[in-house]
Design an enzyme around this catalytic site. Structure first.
Site, PDB file in Angstrom:
ATOM      1  N   HIS A  28       8.025  10.664  -7.511  1.00 19.75           N
ATOM      2  CA  HIS A  28       8.241   9.426  -6.747  1.00 19.75           C
ATOM      3  C   HIS A  28       6.940   8.625  -6.621  1.00 19.75           C
ATOM      4  O   HIS A  28       6.927   7.403  -6.730  1.00 19.75           O
ATOM      5  CB  HIS A  28       8.789   9.778  -5.369  1.00 19.75           C
ATOM      6  N   GLU A  79       7.706  -2.149  -1.111  1.00 20.72           N
ATOM      7  CA  GLU A  79       8.138  -3.476  -0.644  1.00 20.72           C
ATOM      8  C   GLU A  79       7.001  -4.516  -0.654  1.00 20.72           C
ATOM      9  O   GLU A  79       7.219  -5.691  -0.366  1.00 20.72           O
ATOM     10  CB  GLU A  79       8.715  -3.355   0.766  1.00 20.72           C
ATOM     11  N   ARG A  92     -11.346   6.738   2.411  1.00 20.78           N
ATOM     12  CA  ARG A  92     -11.391   5.392   1.812  1.00 20.78           C
ATOM     13  C   ARG A  92     -10.826   4.313   2.733  1.00 20.78           C
ATOM     14  O   ARG A  92     -10.625   3.177   2.327  1.00 20.78           O
ATOM     15  CB  ARG A  92     -10.631   5.419   0.477  1.00 20.78           C
TER      16      ARG A  92
END
Ligand SMILES: Nc1c(NC[C@H](O)[C@H](O)[C@H](O)CO)[nH]c(=O)[nH]c1=O
Ligand SMILES: CC(=O)[C@@H](O)COP(=O)(O)O
Length: 158
Positions: A97, A67, A136
């Site tokens: 996915h 999104e 990270r």
């Protein structure tokens, strides 16, 4: 150069733009919240450290990284927004996915930046494991949020 060979938080502040009047949108994916909140903290603090005003940093949340593209368009189309920073963390699962999301987001936000002619920054981690993500997002490899904020500042000073 692989991230493991450099810190995401290392950067030169030479000739950095005065961003005291610049307005930033930061979009944060809620998936992998522990990681994305750390990315947001890094990006927010880095913008502040370089002179951005807190009232000029607009945060919006989205359900997942997929999104980020639409949300970046909603902010980029606003005349008062100078740059958009997209923060997310997509962790490889058992299926393809992961590939579809990462590809969609990378291409999607690239196109938003081109369409609205302003920086839309890809601050999305795409690790194989949670630990790689944590490394990270304020861990041993620095913070991708710091890097995303510095990238936005540098692009505004282009
Ligand atoms: N698995 C992850 C997702 N999946 C959700 C998608 O981003 C999207 O919200 C859903 O497909 C509905 O459109 N999102 C992440 O940010 N990180 C993941 O690891
Ligand atoms: C990136 C994803 O959507 C992924 O985490 C979902 O996991 P899976 O591929 O095992 O369904």
């Amino acid at each position: 150069m692989a991230t493991s060979l450099k810190s995401l938080s290392e950067h030169s502040s030479k000739n950095i733009l005065d961003i005291s009047s610049k307005k930033f949108g930061i979009i944060v994916s809620e998936w992998n919240e522990e990681v994305t909140e750390a990315l947001y903290s890094g990006a927010y603090e880095t913008l502040k450290q370089h002179g951005a005003k807190s009232e000029n940093i607009i945060r919006k949340n989205v359900p997942g990284s997929f999104e980020l593209t639409l949300a970046s368009q909603w902010l980029a189309q606003l005349e008062e927004i100078d740059a958009v920073i997209c923060l997310g963390c997509v962790i490889q699962g058992e299926t393809k996915h992961f590939d579809f999301i990462c590809d969609a987001v990378a291409h999607g936000i690239t196109n938003v930046g081109l369409k609205y002619n302003k920086p839309v920054i890809f601050g999305v981690l795409t690790p194989d494991t949670q630990q790689q993500a944590l490394d990270r997002a304020g861990g041993k490899h620095g913070n991708k949020g710091d890097e995303a904020a510095i990238t936005a500042i540098k692009m505004l000073g282009f």
